[in-house]
Design a protein around this motif. Structure first.
Motif, PDB file in Angstrom:
ATOM      1  N   PRO A 261       0.804  -1.221   0.000  1.00  0.00           N
ATOM      2  CA  PRO A 261       0.000   0.000   0.000  1.00  0.00           C
ATOM      3  C   PRO A 261       0.838   1.273   0.000  1.00  0.00           C
ATOM      4  CG  PRO A 261      -0.921  -1.592   1.524  1.00  0.00           C
ATOM      5  CD  PRO A 261       0.396  -2.145   1.085  1.00  0.00           C
ATOM      6  N   GLY A 262       0.442   2.226  -0.842  1.00  0.00           N
ATOM      7  CA  GLY A 262       1.162   3.485  -0.935  1.00  0.00           C
ATOM      8  C   GLY A 262       1.113   4.297   0.340  1.00  0.00           C
TER       9      GLY A 262
ATOM     10  N   SER B 183       4.450   8.673   1.960  1.00  0.00           N
ATOM     11  CA  SER B 183       4.515   9.920   2.727  1.00  0.00           C
ATOM     12  C   SER B 183       4.950   9.637   4.157  1.00  0.00           C
ATOM     13  CB  SER B 183       3.148  10.625   2.733  1.00  0.00           C
ATOM     14  OG  SER B 183       2.175   9.825   3.362  1.00  0.00           O
ATOM     15  N   GLY B 184       5.524  10.660   4.784  1.00  0.00           N
ATOM     16  CA  GLY B 184       5.951  10.517   6.168  1.00  0.00           C
ATOM     17  C   GLY B 184       7.202   9.667   6.302  1.00  0.00           C
TER      18      GLY B 184
ATOM     19  N   PRO C 159       8.677   9.593  -5.735  1.00  0.00           N
ATOM     20  CA  PRO C 159       9.795  10.325  -6.359  1.00  0.00           C
ATOM     21  C   PRO C 159      10.354  11.436  -5.473  1.00  0.00           C
ATOM     22  CG  PRO C 159       8.034   9.981  -7.946  1.00  0.00           C
ATOM     23  CD  PRO C 159       7.488   9.564  -6.610  1.00  0.00           C
ATOM     24  N   SER C 160       9.537  11.957  -4.591  1.00  0.00           N
ATOM     25  CA  SER C 160       9.979  13.042  -3.710  1.00  0.00           C
ATOM     26  C   SER C 160      10.786  12.563  -2.506  1.00  0.00           C
ATOM     27  CB  SER C 160       8.766  13.836  -3.212  1.00  0.00           C
ATOM     28  OG  SER C 160       7.875  12.977  -2.503  1.00  0.00           O
ATOM     29  N   ARG C 161      10.801  11.239  -2.267  1.00  0.00           N
ATOM     30  CA  ARG C 161      11.491  10.742  -1.074  1.00  0.00           C
ATOM     31  C   ARG C 161      12.993  10.637  -1.332  1.00  0.00           C
ATOM     32  NH1 ARG C 161       9.890   8.478   3.521  1.00  0.00           N
ATOM     33  NH2 ARG C 161       7.798   8.004   2.760  1.00  0.00           N
ATOM     34  N   VAL C 162      13.754  11.445  -0.616  1.00  0.00           N
ATOM     35  CA  VAL C 162      15.208  11.411  -0.766  1.00  0.00           C
ATOM     36  C   VAL C 162      15.780  10.332   0.155  1.00  0.00           C
ATOM     37  CG1 VAL C 162      15.311  13.842  -1.420  1.00  0.00           C
ATOM     38  CG2 VAL C 162      15.561  13.186   0.995  1.00  0.00           C
ATOM     39  N   PHE C 163      16.992   9.929  -0.145  1.00  0.00           N
ATOM     40  CA  PHE C 163      17.630   8.878   0.633  1.00  0.00           C
ATOM     41  C   PHE C 163      18.009   9.397   2.012  1.00  0.00           C
ATOM     42  CE2 PHE C 163      21.776   6.498   1.463  1.00  0.00           C
ATOM     43  CZ  PHE C 163      21.131   5.441   2.068  1.00  0.00           C
ATOM     44  N   ASP C 164      17.403   8.820   3.027  1.00  0.00           N
ATOM     45  CA  ASP C 164      17.713   9.089   4.434  1.00  0.00           C
ATOM     46  C   ASP C 164      18.150   7.752   5.010  1.00  0.00           C
ATOM     47  OD1 ASP C 164      17.536   9.240   7.253  1.00  0.00           O
ATOM     48  OD2 ASP C 164      15.983  10.777   7.178  1.00  0.00           O
TER      49      ASP C 164
END
Length: 297
Positions: free
Chosen positions: A105-106, A111-112, A145-150
């Motif tokens: 599930p997305g 997000s978050g 696509p907006s999630r950067v590598f953390d």
């Protein structure tokens, strides 16, 4: 393995009746050297004109598709998890050799902080996936696509993913869609956790062919409407060669890597290739053409 031409034009109720003296169990497409090829989903109106036999009732589309392909990626679970009875029904409609992959599930991945959604990930797995039994393949966790590598957040999420379900090992694959994941530190992290990374064949998203898990998962997104098989013959030949290389423990040198080719070592691997989106109407033909090249059809 495939229904005959006569069967394909038969009335819908008779499409999957085995001819006298034949075992219906043979009506399947088994993996070839651990390689499986399929499409995303099985319900798409244009496929009723160029993939499904004329007159086939919609409720039998999965039954048919699972006997033409060796795997299907379920995309509907990205939008909402299904009931256990639904998973059981899907499994029952497919041959023993067939395998599903599921898109998680997305709401968990899009997000978050990922680390805050570990319980939700566990709940998704515990929410009926056991009903698939041996037909449960990889679970795909697609990042936005907006999630950067953390590193810390990704590490916590991967560490929290369930590794077994009723005694069966689970296989997880992460699809990264931000260029920040083109980082050797990400490769080390994924390899330490033995989580595969999707090879996304697309100009829109980063394509990492670096092998980070014990299987390979590719989503091919370049099918074209003006080619009957979605991909030109030479392109399908190339994908067949890459699939064989991956399955045999190789690491194709013509695909983009962040690290060095062969860093993951050489050992046999299962391979999952799905023709996804792009000219979607052509994707079943592309999958079947690739299966034919691999000797599965």
């Amino acid at each position: 393995m495939s229904p005959s031409r006569t069967q394909k034009t038969a009335p819908a109720g008779d499409l999957f009746s085995a001819p006298p003296g034949h075992d219906d169990a043979a009506r399947r497409v088994p993996p070839v050297d651990g390689i499986r090829v399929g499409i995303g989903g099985w319900t798409y109106a244009p496929w009723r004109d160029n993939f499904y036999p004329k007159g086939l009732v919609q409720r039998r589309e999965l039954e048919y598709a699972s006997r033409e392909l060796s795997s299907i990626e379920i995309n509907g679970t990205f939008y909402s998890a299904q009931k256990p009875a639904t998973y059981a029904k899907w499994a029952a409609e497919t041959p023993d050799s067939f395998v599903f992959s599921l898109k998680a599930p997305g709401r968990i991945t899009q997000s978050g902080a990922l680390a805050r959604n570990i319980k939700a990930a566990q709940a998704f797995v515990d929410g009926g996936l056991a009903e698939f039994g041996t037909r449960l393949g990889p679970i795909l966790w697609q990042l936005a696509p907006s999630r950067v590598f953390d590193r810390d957040d990704v590490a916590a999420f991967l560490d929290g993913l369930p590794r077994e379900l009723e005694g069966r090992a689970l296989r997880h694959v992460l699809e990264v869609r931000n260029d920040s994941f083109r980082d050797p530190d990400y490769l080390r992290l994924a390899r330490e956790r033995k989580v595969a990374t999707v090879y996304t064949d697309s100009d829109e998203y980063p394509s990492l062919a670096d092998i980070t898990g014990d299987f390979v998962y590719a989503r091919l997104m370049r099918s074209r409407a003006d080619v009957s098989t979605g991909y030109a013959d030479a392109e399908l030949d190339a994908w067949a060669a890459r699939a064989r290389a991956w399955a045999g423990g190789g690491d194709p040198t013509d695909l983009p890597h962040v690290g060095g080719v062969g860093e993951a070592g050489a050992r046999p691997r299962e391979v999952y290739l799905y023709f996804i989106s792009a000219a979607k109407a052509r994707n079943p033909a592309a999958a079947m053409a690739l299966l034919q090249r691999l000797g599965a059809r």
